[in-house]
Design a protein around this motif. Structure first.
Motif, mmCIF file in Angstrom:
data_model
loop_
_atom_site.group_PDB
_atom_site.id
_atom_site.type_symbol
_atom_site.label_atom_id
_atom_site.label_comp_id
_atom_site.label_asym_id
_atom_site.label_seq_id
_atom_site.Cartn_x
_atom_site.Cartn_y
_atom_site.Cartn_z
ATOM 1 N N LEU A 57 0.842 -1.206 0.000
ATOM 2 C CA LEU A 57 0.000 0.000 0.000
ATOM 3 C C LEU A 57 0.873 1.250 0.000
ATOM 4 C CD1 LEU A 57 -2.919 1.211 0.241
ATOM 5 C CD2 LEU A 57 -2.474 1.380 2.698
ATOM 6 N N PHE A 58 1.894 1.270 0.868
ATOM 7 C CA PHE A 58 2.745 2.461 0.937
ATOM 8 C C PHE A 58 3.586 2.619 -0.331
ATOM 9 C CE2 PHE A 58 2.465 2.324 5.832
ATOM 10 C CZ PHE A 58 1.316 3.092 5.775
ATOM 11 N N GLN A 59 3.962 1.486 -0.917
ATOM 12 C CA GLN A 59 4.679 1.541 -2.205
ATOM 13 C C GLN A 59 3.792 2.216 -3.258
ATOM 14 O OE1 GLN A 59 6.333 -2.356 -3.364
ATOM 15 N NE2 GLN A 59 5.847 -1.800 -5.489
ATOM 16 N N LYS A 60 2.506 1.849 -3.258
ATOM 17 C CA LYS A 60 1.555 2.430 -4.224
ATOM 18 C C LYS A 60 1.317 3.911 -3.911
ATOM 19 C CE LYS A 60 0.805 -1.130 -6.777
ATOM 20 N NZ LYS A 60 1.095 -1.096 -8.219
ATOM 21 N N PHE A 61 1.184 4.257 -2.629
ATOM 22 C CA PHE A 61 1.041 5.670 -2.242
ATOM 23 C C PHE A 61 2.244 6.471 -2.758
ATOM 24 C CE2 PHE A 61 -1.800 5.348 1.862
ATOM 25 C CZ PHE A 61 -2.876 5.021 1.064
ATOM 26 N N ASP A 62 3.445 5.906 -2.504
ATOM 27 C CA ASP A 62 4.689 6.613 -2.848
ATOM 28 C C ASP A 62 4.795 6.910 -4.346
ATOM 29 O OD1 ASP A 62 5.558 6.744 -0.249
ATOM 30 O OD2 ASP A 62 6.797 4.941 -0.349
ATOM 31 N N GLU A 63 4.181 6.057 -5.164
ATOM 32 C CA GLU A 63 4.233 6.292 -6.616
ATOM 33 C C GLU A 63 3.483 7.567 -7.004
ATOM 34 O OE1 GLU A 63 2.678 2.822 -8.538
ATOM 35 O OE2 GLU A 63 4.263 1.506 -7.758
ATOM 36 N N LYS A 64 2.510 7.977 -6.180
ATOM 37 C CA LYS A 64 1.646 9.104 -6.549
ATOM 38 C C LYS A 64 1.820 10.336 -5.664
ATOM 39 C CE LYS A 64 -0.742 6.269 -9.351
ATOM 40 N NZ LYS A 64 0.225 5.810 -10.355
ATOM 41 N N VAL A 65 2.060 10.116 -4.371
ATOM 42 C CA VAL A 65 2.195 11.246 -3.443
ATOM 43 C C VAL A 65 3.334 10.979 -2.472
ATOM 44 C CG1 VAL A 65 -0.214 12.055 -3.473
ATOM 45 C CG2 VAL A 65 0.447 10.206 -1.940
ATOM 46 N N SER A 66 3.806 12.044 -1.842
ATOM 47 C CA SER A 66 4.938 11.894 -0.932
ATOM 48 C C SER A 66 4.444 12.063 0.509
ATOM 49 C CB SER A 66 5.979 12.947 -1.320
ATOM 50 O OG SER A 66 6.826 13.204 -0.253
ATOM 51 N N SER A 107 5.040 11.649 4.747
ATOM 52 C CA SER A 107 6.055 11.575 5.797
ATOM 53 C C SER A 107 5.841 10.287 6.597
ATOM 54 C CB SER A 107 5.937 12.782 6.713
ATOM 55 O OG SER A 107 4.721 12.695 7.441
ATOM 56 N N GLU A 108 6.832 9.920 7.412
ATOM 57 C CA GLU A 108 6.694 8.719 8.247
ATOM 58 C C GLU A 108 5.533 8.871 9.229
ATOM 59 O OE1 GLU A 108 8.046 5.679 7.923
ATOM 60 O OE2 GLU A 108 8.849 6.587 6.091
ATOM 61 N N GLU A 109 5.326 10.102 9.722
ATOM 62 C CA GLU A 109 4.218 10.355 10.667
ATOM 63 C C GLU A 109 2.877 10.130 9.946
ATOM 64 O OE1 GLU A 109 6.724 12.733 10.283
ATOM 65 O OE2 GLU A 109 7.766 11.878 12.013
ATOM 66 N N GLU A 110 2.802 10.643 8.715
ATOM 67 C CA GLU A 110 1.559 10.476 7.948
ATOM 68 C C GLU A 110 1.284 8.992 7.672
ATOM 69 O OE1 GLU A 110 1.177 14.738 5.538
ATOM 70 O OE2 GLU A 110 2.646 13.236 4.856
#
Lengths: 216, 216
Positions: B20-29, B31-34
């Motif tokens: 999921l985070f890999q997919k998020f990272d492809e589109k938006v940046s 933070s670790e807190e987020e």
């Protein structure tokens, strides 16, 4: 490109943004400055009845917001038969999202069924607008979501009987749809022949009459 | 509701969010807190092969992200025939968006074709997550956009011949699709009988063989 610059009639009237901003306001809250900024990303365009916005084989350069009028998108098969995929009324968007986003040639045609006033957005303008006004991501997420739901319903209904399809349509479409459209276009949208649509409508009218008589 | 709380197997392993985070990272940046905040909105869930996520008539309470496994959504008509609408692999989402967003009963069934690891999001959790992390509007706008394109393609192909449909599928689906799915499910997805699919595949194999021989 079928839609040459020469064919774009620029419209100076700023009231052209009235419906768009009304739609924005329903989903997000924009300041007056942000609205002014928004305007700079759109190309206002008037289209006369029967003029094209997109022709099969061309890249879909614009997502079009309908301020006034009615358009349709459709495919043409090898035998020359038109299949209508979508109608777009006041307050709706129309484009071929696949071609618009990928830059690949479109398999769709889009033309005006009435005189139209449109607000056009290029891919680049949309990206820039979303970067400058990230709040609008929400608006576009919601309208695309609604579009997805409508398309999923159409897909599910493509396996229904003629009668089910027609019932689904009159339940879900704006009341004005049947009045503003010729019968053969309604038939094409439903994936029926005009004869089948006519038969279904007669049957429905008879059923309704029978129901009223039984009640009486 | 078919999916009772008792059936939800909570999974503590935080590596479940990797894809999921890999997919998020492809589109938006983010933070670790987020990302930590994100996790709190999802319900991790394991589903065994043949278990249900959604049954027709129930409200679709969850949008499911697939960390592992394969699911399908489908309708069942009056004659009991299944029509597969969508498959969902690792990295994809599956839900009935109409029911999820409106709270109306769903016309779809969703079940697991393999053992699955899912991340479930309720409507309320999604709304709250988007309010707390508005950046994610962009991610959801883009994935819904892709889903819309795929559904529009399916709708257009519903009017194609059996051969065109099959060609479209092998061009567009992940390479692993035909290996992970039984033939009758592929046929149902394409809106063909298993016999027609088998005939089309034979014809295609013959054509390919003929092409190779002509080249030789």
């Amino acid at each position: 490109m079928y839609l040459t610059e020469a064919k774009i009639n620029f419209v100076s009237n700023h009231s052209m943004f009235e419906l768009l901003f009304q739609k924005f306001d329903e989903k997000v809250s924009l300041s007056e400055e942000e609205k002014e900024l928004c305007k700079s990303f759109f190309i206002p365009k008037k289209l006369r009845k029967k003029q094209w916005l997109l022709q099969e084989g061309d890249v879909c350069k614009y997502a079009a917001f309908v301020e006034k009028g009615l358009l349709r998108s459709y495919t043409i098969n090898e035998k020359g038969t038109e299949h209508i995929m979508q109608f777009a009324f006041e307050g709706w968007w129309i484009s071929d999202q696949f071609s618009f986003l990928t830059g690949e040639p479109s398999g769709y045609n889009i033309d005006a069924l009435e005189n139209c006033e449109l607000l056009l957005l290029t891919r680049q303008a949309q990206d820039e607008m979303l970067e400058r006004i990230p709040k609008l991501e929400r608006y576009f997420r919601i309208i695309i979501q609604n579009s997805l739901i409508a398309t999923q319903k159409r897909l599910a209904s493509s396996r229904q009987s003629a009668e089910e399809k027609y019932n689904e349509l009159i339940k879900s479409c704006p009341d004005t749809l049947p009045k503003r459209l010729p019968q053969h276009m309604l038939a094409s949208f439903l994936g029926l022949t005009p004869e089948t649509l006519s038969r279904v409508r007669k049957k429905m009218t008879l059923k309704k009459k029978q129901y009223v008589e039984d009640k009486a």
